[in-house]
Enzyme design. Structure first.
Site, short mmCIF file in Angstrom:
data_model
loop_
_atom_site.label_atom_id
_atom_site.label_comp_id
_atom_site.label_asym_id
_atom_site.label_seq_id
_atom_site.Cartn_x
_atom_site.Cartn_y
_atom_site.Cartn_z
N ARG A 108 -94.74 -14.30 -16.83
CA ARG A 108 -95.14 -13.69 -15.55
C ARG A 108 -96.24 -12.65 -15.75
NH1 ARG A 108 -91.48 -15.21 -11.55
NH2 ARG A 108 -89.30 -15.47 -12.19
N GLU B 282 -97.60 -15.35 -0.61
CA GLU B 282 -96.85 -16.27 -1.47
C GLU B 282 -97.64 -16.57 -2.74
OE1 GLU B 282 -94.24 -17.16 -2.45
OE2 GLU B 282 -93.40 -18.94 -1.52
N ASP C 31 -95.63 -25.49 -3.25
CA ASP C 31 -95.47 -26.74 -3.98
C ASP C 31 -94.95 -27.77 -2.98
OD1 ASP C 31 -95.28 -28.34 -6.33
OD2 ASP C 31 -93.19 -27.80 -6.59
N LYS D 224 -100.58 -26.54 -3.96
CA LYS D 224 -100.56 -27.88 -4.58
C LYS D 224 -100.30 -28.90 -3.46
CE LYS D 224 -97.62 -26.95 -8.23
NZ LYS D 224 -96.86 -27.25 -9.45
#
Ligand code: 5GP
Length: 183
Positions: A172, A106, A110, A138
């Site tokens: 990106r 991944e 978040d 995070k």
């Protein structure tokens, strides 16, 4: 958003948070750990598009044991900021994962909501084992009880771009992770 103007495009890259060298070193180490843990086992690296495509490309080349690659894309629906929701898999794996040790690769965790639903779906398919490896975490933002088995970098609550991560589909292709600023 119109970011084709090079000056305003560049101005929004506020600061480099994780450099190319730091990414490379952490990924080389993660690849070596995968080699050591999964040697001799059927291994499938699963990336959830689009954000994780760069990480998967580099991680897979840091792994030297035989492995397969798979892609998924998922759309999740939640009511407001609640943690319960539904996920619809818009691009699915072609492999029968009951034959594999699976690592979900991944980009960033978040709130953790989407990944927890995808992991639940994959667990239902009875893989030989299932682990989550995330490039960025995070933890301050989490709303579900989801912990990666391994995260390469823990970052504060900021919006980051680059190395696969976008803002309105831009950035990106930056080779590093940067903080984004709408100035
Ligand atoms: P979650 O379900 O954990 O809230 O959402 C994770 C997804 O949201 C990530 O896969 C990524 O696409 C997006 N996301 C979360 N935080 C950030 C961020 O700081 N920058 C970018 N570009 N995307 C993020």
């Amino acid at each position: 958003m119109q970011l084709t103007d090079p000056e305003s495009y560049r101005a929004r890259i506020q600061r480099i948070m994780i450099s190319e060298e730091e990414l490379k070193a952490a990924i080389a180490k993660a690849g070596a750990e995968i080699d050591a843990e999964y040697a001799g086992k059927p291994l499938l690296l699963v990336s959830i598009l689009k954000g994780a495509f760069v990480f998967l490309a580099d991680l897979s080349r840091a792994v030297s044991i035989p492995c397969e690659i798979g892609f998924m894309q998922a759309q999740s629906y939640f009511e407001g900021t609640t943690s319960s929701g539904k996920v619809s898999i818009t691009l699915d794996l072609t492999q029968d994962i009951s034959q594999y040790h699976v690592i979900i690769v991944e980009d960033i965790i978040d709130t953790g909501r989407t990944l927890s639903l995808v992991a639940e779906e994959l667990r239902r398919r009875n893989p030989l084992s299932l682990r989550i490896l995330t490039l960025l975490d995070k933890p301050e933002r989490r709303v579900v009880d989801l912990k990666a088995d391994k995260s390469l970098f823990t970052i504060p609550d900021a919006f980051v771009i680059g190395y696969g991560l976008d803002c309105a589909e831009y950035y990106r292709n930056l080779p590093y992770i940067a903080e984004y600023a709408e100035n």
